[in-house]
Every structure is written in C-alpha cells, then in structure tokens.
Design a protein around this motif. Structure first.
Motif, short mmCIF file in Angstrom:
data_model
loop_
_atom_site.label_atom_id
_atom_site.label_comp_id
_atom_site.label_asym_id
_atom_site.label_seq_id
_atom_site.Cartn_x
_atom_site.Cartn_y
_atom_site.Cartn_z
N THR A 1 0.82 -1.21 0.00
CA THR A 1 0.00 0.00 0.00
C THR A 1 0.85 1.26 0.00
O THR A 1 2.02 1.25 0.42
CB THR A 1 -0.93 0.05 1.23
N TYR A 2 0.25 2.34 -0.47
CA TYR A 2 0.88 3.66 -0.38
C TYR A 2 -0.22 4.70 -0.22
O TYR A 2 -1.25 4.65 -0.91
CB TYR A 2 1.72 3.96 -1.63
N ASP A 3 0.00 5.65 0.68
CA ASP A 3 -0.96 6.73 0.92
C ASP A 3 -0.56 7.96 0.12
O ASP A 3 0.60 8.40 0.18
CB ASP A 3 -1.01 7.08 2.41
N TRP A 4 -1.54 8.50 -0.62
CA TRP A 4 -1.28 9.68 -1.45
C TRP A 4 -2.49 10.59 -1.42
O TRP A 4 -3.58 10.23 -1.89
CB TRP A 4 -0.97 9.25 -2.89
N ASN A 5 -2.34 11.77 -0.82
CA ASN A 5 -3.37 12.81 -0.81
C ASN A 5 -4.75 12.30 -0.38
O ASN A 5 -5.77 12.59 -1.02
CB ASN A 5 -3.48 13.45 -2.20
N GLY A 6 -4.79 11.52 0.69
CA GLY A 6 -6.06 11.03 1.20
C GLY A 6 -6.50 9.70 0.61
O GLY A 6 -7.49 9.12 1.07
N TRP A 7 -5.81 9.24 -0.41
CA TRP A 7 -6.08 7.94 -1.02
C TRP A 7 -5.09 6.91 -0.47
O TRP A 7 -3.96 7.23 -0.15
CB TRP A 7 -5.90 7.98 -2.53
N GLN B 1 0.74 -1.97 -17.93
CA GLN B 1 -0.39 -1.95 -17.00
C GLN B 1 -0.27 -0.87 -15.94
O GLN B 1 -1.20 -0.11 -15.69
CB GLN B 1 -0.56 -3.32 -16.36
N ASP B 2 0.89 -0.80 -15.27
CA ASP B 2 1.01 0.17 -14.18
C ASP B 2 1.45 1.54 -14.67
O ASP B 2 1.61 2.46 -13.85
CB ASP B 2 1.94 -0.38 -13.10
N GLN B 3 1.64 1.69 -15.97
CA GLN B 3 1.75 3.03 -16.55
C GLN B 3 0.35 3.58 -16.79
O GLN B 3 -0.01 4.66 -16.29
CB GLN B 3 2.54 2.97 -17.86
N TRP B 4 -0.45 2.85 -17.55
CA TRP B 4 -1.80 3.31 -17.85
C TRP B 4 -2.64 3.50 -16.59
O TRP B 4 -3.43 4.43 -16.49
CB TRP B 4 -2.48 2.32 -18.78
N GLN B 5 -2.47 2.59 -15.60
CA GLN B 5 -3.26 2.72 -14.38
C GLN B 5 -2.86 3.95 -13.56
O GLN B 5 -3.71 4.58 -12.92
CB GLN B 5 -3.11 1.45 -13.53
N THR B 6 -1.57 4.29 -13.57
CA THR B 6 -1.15 5.51 -12.88
C THR B 6 -1.80 6.73 -13.52
O THR B 6 -2.32 7.62 -12.83
CB THR B 6 0.38 5.65 -12.94
N HIS B 7 -1.79 6.78 -14.85
CA HIS B 7 -2.40 7.91 -15.55
C HIS B 7 -3.90 7.98 -15.27
O HIS B 7 -4.46 9.06 -15.06
CB HIS B 7 -2.16 7.79 -17.06
N PHE B 8 -4.56 6.81 -15.28
CA PHE B 8 -5.99 6.76 -14.99
C PHE B 8 -6.28 7.25 -13.58
O PHE B 8 -7.17 8.09 -13.37
CB PHE B 8 -6.50 5.33 -15.17
N PHE B 9 -5.55 6.73 -12.61
CA PHE B 9 -5.81 7.11 -11.23
C PHE B 9 -5.65 8.61 -11.03
O PHE B 9 -6.48 9.25 -10.39
CB PHE B 9 -4.90 6.35 -10.27
N LEU B 10 -4.58 9.17 -11.57
CA LEU B 10 -4.37 10.61 -11.41
C LEU B 10 -5.45 11.42 -12.11
O LEU B 10 -5.85 12.48 -11.63
CB LEU B 10 -2.98 10.99 -11.92
N ALA B 11 -5.94 10.91 -13.25
CA ALA B 11 -7.04 11.60 -13.92
C ALA B 11 -8.29 11.61 -13.05
O ALA B 11 -9.02 12.61 -12.98
CB ALA B 11 -7.33 10.95 -15.28
N VAL B 12 -8.56 10.51 -12.36
CA VAL B 12 -9.69 10.46 -11.43
C VAL B 12 -9.46 11.42 -10.27
O VAL B 12 -10.36 12.18 -9.87
CB VAL B 12 -9.88 9.02 -10.89
N ALA B 13 -8.25 11.40 -9.72
CA ALA B 13 -7.97 12.17 -8.51
C ALA B 13 -7.86 13.67 -8.77
O ALA B 13 -8.17 14.48 -7.89
CB ALA B 13 -6.67 11.67 -7.88
N LEU B 14 -7.43 14.06 -9.98
CA LEU B 14 -7.12 15.46 -10.24
C LEU B 14 -8.19 16.21 -11.01
O LEU B 14 -8.20 17.44 -11.00
CB LEU B 14 -5.79 15.56 -11.02
#
Length: 600
Positions: free
Chosen positions: A263-269, A489-502
């Motif tokens: 796990t990793y905590d980032w900005n409340g996530w 996989q973990d490139q596209w998922q990083t971009h997706f997650f940040l798009a959701v979060a930002l």
C-alpha cells in the motif's frame, strides 16, 4: 466534458470487464442474488472462452478483494516454478532465456485454484452456478472478436505443422475464427461438465463440491492430462522441441493463498497492489516520486514528469522485484529514498536504466538486462512491435506480449473485487487435447541468472506483470480498476488514477469514463518482461489525440515519440462506490471495441 460513454451509476451492482459477454454474465449472477465474488468467478471463466488469445484456465490471476466491512486482501493465483525448473536445467539445454512459448515456460497453473478459493471463501453460489455461462459459450459457441482470428492467422503455420490439437479447435476445416460466426470449444465444455459432475458426486454441499473440484484439478483427470502435455516434446521460440518440467507433485502441492496488499498513501487515497512478486508496487513508486505540487494536468511538464518517474520505478522493478529474494518495499516507498530519486528527474529525457540503492543496498541486474540497456547488438525482436491497446502482439513463433483480461465488480452490499486473468493463451502452448486449453508461459519472465530477485527458482513465483488495483479513501474501499497490457499496465493505471484524482466530475462522484477516455501513453525505456526482453531507450508511444504541442515539447526534451493510432493506448476497466451515498459507478474502455460496463 465529452466522453465516449457515460459513467454508469446505480445502487444494485456494477461490473466492468474487457469483454461484454463476461460483463453481462457477471451481472446475471448479481441479478440472481449472487455477490461480487460469485460474479467475478463466473466472469473469469467466461473470459477463458471468449478471449482465449488473452487468457485461459492454464494461466494465472492475481485478485484484490475488499469484502464489505472486512480487510483488503490479495489472493495470489500466480503459480510457482516447478521443482525441476532450475537455472542449471535450462542452461544445460543451451538456453540464455526461458522460451516465450512451449512447456518449458509453463509455471504451475494458478488461475483455477484462485477462482475456486475466492468462490469457497467469499462466494455464495455453487460450482455449477458459476460455470454454466462458460460451459454454454464453449458448447454452443460465441461470435469471436476480430483479434482471435487475427492471432490464429499469425501462428497458422505453427498450428498446422507442430500444434495439431490447437488447429483442431482454432483452425476448424482449415478456417480461423471469423467475426459473426460461432466459435465453439467443445473439449473445454466437456472438461467443465465432467468436473462439475465428479464434484457433485463427491459432495452434497457447496463448499465440499468446490473442494472436490480443486482436488480434481490438482490430482484428478485434469492434472493427469496437464502432466502428459508437459511431457510432450514441443516446438518453442528457441526453434527446438523441448519437454516441460511440470510434474504431478508440482500440481498437487500448490494452492492459491491470501496476502496483505502492498500500500501507499497519497493525498487522502490509499492504493492497494499485489506485492513485489508482481509489478504492482511500480504504481506505488510512481506516486511516491511525485512532487507536492504537480504541473497542470495534461501539460508537457506533467507528461514528462510521469514518463521520467515511470522510468525510475521500472528500473527499480528490474533490480528489486521478484519472489526469489526479499523485496525492500518499505525502503523503496520511503520519503527519504524518493526524495533522492526525484532529484534525478531533469528537464531532458533520460535514456538510461537507473535503478536505485534503497537502504544502501547495491542493485543487481541480469546480464541480459545490462546488455539490453547498453544497446548491444543482437538483443530485441523485430517481429514483436511496441504493444498498444492491450491486445496481443504475436510473432509467428507465438512470442507474445501484452495479452491479458480484466474484471472489476462492486455489489449492493459494498463487496469489491479487481482481477487480472492472463496466460494460458492459445498461442502460448498447444491445446491439451483432452481438456481444450493450453498451458501457460509465465516462466519467461524469470531470468536464467543466479542471485537475482527474479531468478528462475523452483517453488518461487516468476515476477508477473499482472496488476489489479484497489483504492481506498480515508480507509474505506471506493474504487477497483485495472487493465491488460503487460509492462504498460502500471503506466496506464497511474495515468488513470491521477485523472480520477485530479479532474472534477461532471455528474458527481468520480469521473471514471472521462479518466479512461483521456489520451494515454507508455514508454519502453526498461527491459521488457516478455521474451525476448527488449528495451527501447527514450521511447514514448502516445495515442493520436494527445495535444500536438505537448508531443512537440516532449520531442524537444529528447523523448523519442511515436504517435500511434487514435484509441490505441490502454484497455482500462473500473468500478467505484461512494460510501457516503451508496451510489455505485462503472466505466469501461472503448479501445479494442469489446470492453463494457453494465449495472443498475
């Protein structure tokens, strides 16, 4: 904000997967009173039938699950290397790499036992209930997507001359599967029918039947057929015929098991991933490398930052991830380490492989990885282009990258699951004639060098690219997501997650579809996980749709940018739950023309 589809919202249940038949089968289970875990198992077995070029029962599946009110857990469906799969054995055959196809590349199959373990421990439905959809599509047929036939055509000569059991199913009367015509796999349907019948004869109760099915797989008629197949000399990517190392003991001794997530905590996530035997922590490392203040979303500065951070994370993946050695995840995710690593990100693109030294440790790379990174001639594979939308890129000898499926589900009770089934592809090994499916090839991801975290080691898992994700807000599970795509996989998922979060949502809650539809990209500036383990220093592939000014500025910074087709990067799926309101959401990727979300 325009999107290709709406983000679905409801309160009963939501499913997203890489094939509409799997999504609808899972939804049918929910409608019949099943929970998210029942539905996931049904979807997983349907994916074996309708995406045989992307996964199969002989493959593997990591699963992240969040039972309502319970703890997030990883269920490991990645089987280990057989007892006979030693570096010495492969070297004695004159091999420098594990072949990309054939029985030498077969780990202990992990998918079946993982699905059964999930059904036993967290489901409510019977074995027959969840398998009936897959049996129906295998027996009565389904209209295949275009890529099934295209993949078969790529390896037609191999099937016709070397793998006749595969030709019997996928070259019926000499014709590859065609869209709009029915593709049947009656041997697979017969396998599952016999499994259900034998399990029901063994026990009257649900759990007893599932346990019987697990034993039939690992010790019964299925295990016997798998071992026979592993012992058949088979043409593989080395150009030679080899037998595998799988034995009856290997199958009987392994079972799927639960683990705590990384796990990793980032900005409340809080982001949850499988451990360092997978590439999952690379997503966590990419988040840990981000500065407190991010550039404007979608700007050249933003894309450059993510590309360079990804290179550093993937270099660490190469040096530190694997199951043969302890992975120093605590140090890799520490603030001190990432402050040092972040300082390496400059204005210009890096073309080097730069693993770090967490806690003062010295990184170790395979001789092959060092040669690839140095650009020595003779490394790489012209027949295997850069992967795009998670569909298979297949050479004529079956060498494959980026072949995977994904499914996410959330139900009305708040149960949530993300699973990434893969391996056991139709192009990876001959179909086991008695069973209707081939063995996997995940051992190709292990190195034939001693002393590395990812050295081929009996009883140890080869490092996998499979990487489902689950996210929490303030300690509560709120989103499950993932994608096919191998090293992407973990490139596209990083971009997706940040798009959701930002990015703000139009409809309230999270904008899943907008984040999926956003222009995506990936880089190959690290040794690939699939045979022949190539690397393209400085490369970035972006899909048409990324702003041209951003592309121009990336090139000015030294990135070797290739502009791919529109809608060519990623095949993301996602579901979400708002714990404040109970509203459920889902979205699926339009790329590939087969992923769908359903729900109500």
């Amino acid at each position: 904000m325009f999107t290709t589809r709406p983000t679905l919202q409801g309160t009963f249940g939501m499913v997203s997967s890489t094939h509409w038949l799997a999504s609808q089968s899972a939804m049918a289970v929910l409608e019949d009173g099943g929970n998210a875990f029942d539905a996931a198992v049904a979807a997983g077995f349907v994916l074996h039938v309708v995406e045989p070029h992307l996964n199969g029962p002989g493959g593997e599946v990591p699963i992240i699950l969040a039972p309502a009110g319970g703890e997030v857990r990883v269920l490991c469906g990645q089987g280990p290397a057989p007892a006979g799969a030693t570096v010495e054995h492969y070297r004695s055959l004159g091999l420098d790499l594990v072949p990309g196809t054939g029985p030498l590349a077969a780990a202990v199959p992990g998918a079946f036992d993982a699905w059964m373990t999930l059904l036993r421990d967290h489901g409510t439905k019977s074995l027959a209930d969840v398998l009936r959809f897959a049996i129906g599509y295998a027996e009565d047929g389904h209209a295949p997507v275009e890529r099934v036939g295209q993949t078969v055509e790529t390896v037609r000569a191999l099937f016709e001359t070397e793998w006749p059991s595969s030709a019997d199913i996928y070259l019926k009367d000499g014709k590859s599967p065609q869209p709009g015509e029915l593709l049947r796999n009656r041997p697979l349907a017969a396998t599952w029918r016999r499994l259900v019948a034998e399990a029901e004869e063994s026990a009257d109760d649900r759990v007893g039947q599932i346990e019987a099915a697990r034993k039939i797989w690992s010790e019964g008629f299925i295990a016997e057929a798998i071992v026979r197949q592993a012992g058949r000399p088979t043409m593989d990517t080395s150009g030679e015929h080899h037998t595998g190392t799988l034995t009856a003991a290997d199958l009987a001794e392994w079972t799927a098991g639960y683990e705590e997530p990384a796990t990793y905590d980032w900005n409340g996530w809080t982001l949850c991933k499988a451990g360092g035997w997978s590439q999952g922590p690379a997503l966590l490392q990419q988040l840990a490398l981000l500065p407190a203040e991010l550039p404007a979303y979608g700007s050249a500065d933003y894309v450059h930052l993510l590309i360079e951070g990804c290179k550093l994370a993937m270099a660490d993946r190469e040096a530190w991830y694997g199951d043969a050695e302890e992975v120093p995840l605590h140090a890799l995710l520490s603030d001190e380490y990432n402050k040092e690593r972040r300082a390496l990100i400059g204005e210009a693109a890096s073309h080097e492989l730069r693993p770090g030294s967490p806690g003062g440790r010295t990184p170790a790379l395979s001789a092959q990885a060092l040669a690839v990174a140095a650009g020595e001639p003779g490394f790489g594979h012209p027949d295997v282009p850069v992967a795009g939308a998670g569909e298979p890129t297949v050479a004529k000898d079956g060498a494959t990258r980026g072949d995977t499926c994904h499914v996410d589900i959330v139900d009305r009770w708040g149960n949530m699951v993300a699973a990434t089934p893969s391996g056991g592809w139709l192009q990876s090994n001959p179909v086991v004639p008695e069973l209707g499916f081939p063995l996997g090839t995940r051992l190709q991801m292990a190195w034939l060098d001693d002393g590395l975290p990812n050295s081929l080691t009996p009883g140890r898992r080869p490092r996998t690219t499979l990487s489902p994700s689950l996210a929490l807000r303030d300690g509560v599970p709120v989103m499950a997501f993932g994608t096919p795509g191998g090293d992407q996989q973990d490139q596209w998922q990083t971009h997706f997650f940040l798009a959701v979060a930002l990015r703000p949502s139009v409809r309230g809650g999270v904008d899943l579809q907008g984040a999926i539809d956003a222009p995506n990209w990936h880089n190959d500036s690290f040794p690939g996980s699939f045979y022949p383990r190539a690397m393209l220093p400085g490369s970035v592939t972006v899909e048409a749709g990324l702003d041209e000014s951003v592309v121009g500025e990336l090139r000015e910074r030294g990135h070797r940018v290739t502009v791919g087709d529109a809608w060519s990067e990623g095949r993301l799926c996602a579901v979400a739950r708002d714990p404040r309101t109970g509203v459920l959401s889902a979205a699926a990727n339009p790329r590939g023309m087969q992923g769908y979300a359903v729900g109500r």
